[in-house]
Design an enzyme around this catalytic site. Structure first.
Site, short mmCIF file in Angstrom:
data_model
loop_
_atom_site.label_atom_id
_atom_site.label_comp_id
_atom_site.label_asym_id
_atom_site.label_seq_id
_atom_site.Cartn_x
_atom_site.Cartn_y
_atom_site.Cartn_z
N PRO A 1 0.82 -1.20 0.00
CA PRO A 1 0.00 0.00 0.00
C PRO A 1 0.86 1.26 0.00
O PRO A 1 1.90 1.32 0.65
CB PRO A 1 -0.79 -0.14 1.30
N GLU A 2 0.42 2.25 -0.77
CA GLU A 2 1.15 3.51 -0.85
C GLU A 2 0.31 4.61 -0.22
O GLU A 2 -0.75 4.36 0.33
CB GLU A 2 1.52 3.79 -2.30
N LYS B 1 2.69 6.28 5.23
CA LYS B 1 2.10 4.94 5.14
C LYS B 1 1.66 4.40 6.50
O LYS B 1 1.34 3.22 6.64
CB LYS B 1 3.12 3.98 4.51
N ARG C 1 11.20 -5.16 -4.24
CA ARG C 1 11.14 -3.82 -4.82
C ARG C 1 11.20 -3.90 -6.34
O ARG C 1 12.16 -3.44 -6.97
CB ARG C 1 12.27 -2.95 -4.28
#
Length: 281
Positions: free
Chosen positions: A2-3, A51, A250
């Protein structure tokens, strides 16, 4: 992961469901807080910080949660079946007379005094969706280490808070720079635009159910999740590689034609298991 926009939406759901109401159910399913009972306390608010989520209760208590890779807060009606995952993944339950918030797979969950919130979020840079947003400070933070790669600098929440893998890849594409370009090598005119561009992307998506960065019909994202499909601008196959030390997933996407700067060689080893998205973008 989630961003910032996703966390902002989660905070809104929690706030609308719980704020101003007294808890009729309080259940923390982690050993440290297994005996804590907040039943009867009124929920004051839930606010996002980058976040992170901060849910505040009367009596000066705050529940700090972070969704990390797989976490989620789900809100249900009184008689609604919980559908966020198996019961063993539930870490917290906060219920009122008409709503129940259920936290699944929360890797960070801690109760603290509200006066101590800075201990857990004070290290963060300006919040892209927060009242403290400061583009000049964000840019200064990013340029503090000019040799650092642009992608890693964007992910560092101490520089600016709210960017994850998706926005990292999309921002680098819009700036025409690979995520491995040293941030100090980014041309000055593009560096000056970076904070404002990041802010606009998150602002425009904070109320949307589906994140969009392109403004194009049928295509939501320029590069993220698109490898090895053609770039929407030049038709070159989009590439994907890992960025970082391999300790976290990533996945980083870029177009080798539209974006200039260093990049891993084709076929370079990756530290994560690629999972191409097959949903329309």
């Amino acid at each position: 992961m989630p961003e910032g926009d996703t966390v902002w939406q989660a905070a809104q759901r929690l706030h609308e469901a719980l704020a101003g109401k007294a808890l009729t159910r309080s259940d923390f399913r982690v050993p440290k807080y297994a005996t804590v009972d907040l039943t009867g306390r009124r929920v004051l608010s839930t606010v996002p910080r980058g976040k992170h989520l901060l849910t505040r209760f009367e009596g000066g208590l705050t529940l700090h949660t972070h969704l990390r890779m797989e976490g989620a807060w789900k809100v249900y009606g009184t008689d609604e079946r919980w559908r966020g995952g198996p019961g063993y993944q539930i870490r917290a339950v906060l219920g009122t007379v008409d709503r129940t918030a259920v936290g699944y797979r929360l890797q960070v969950l801690e109760l603290l005094r509200s006066t101590e919130e800075e201990r857990v979020v004070g290290h963060l840079g300006p919040d892209l969706l927060g009242p403290d947003w400061d583009p000049e400070r964000a840019l200064a933070n990013l340029l503090t280490d000019p040799a650092r790669s642009l992608g890693e600098a964007l992910l560092d929440q101490r520089n600016l808070a709210g960017i994850g893998n998706v926005y990292k890849s999309e921002l680098c594409f819009l700036l025409g720079a690979t995520p491995w370009l040293p941030v100090g090598a980014l041309p000055a005119d593009r560096a000056e635009k970076l904070p404002g561009l990041a802010h606009r992307l998150l602002e425009s998506n904070r109320d949307r159910p589906v994140r969009r960065t392109t403004g194009l019909h049928r295509h939501d994202l320029f590069v993220y999740g698109r490898a090895p499909r053609p770039c929407l601008r030049c038709r070159t196959p989009v590439r994907v590689a890992d960025q970082g030390d391999g300790s976290q997933e990533r996945p980083t996407y870029w177009c080798p034609t539209c974006q200039t700067g260093p990049a891993p060689a084709p076929g370079a080893p990756q530290h994560w298991r690629e999972r191409y998205r097959r949903t329309p973008t």
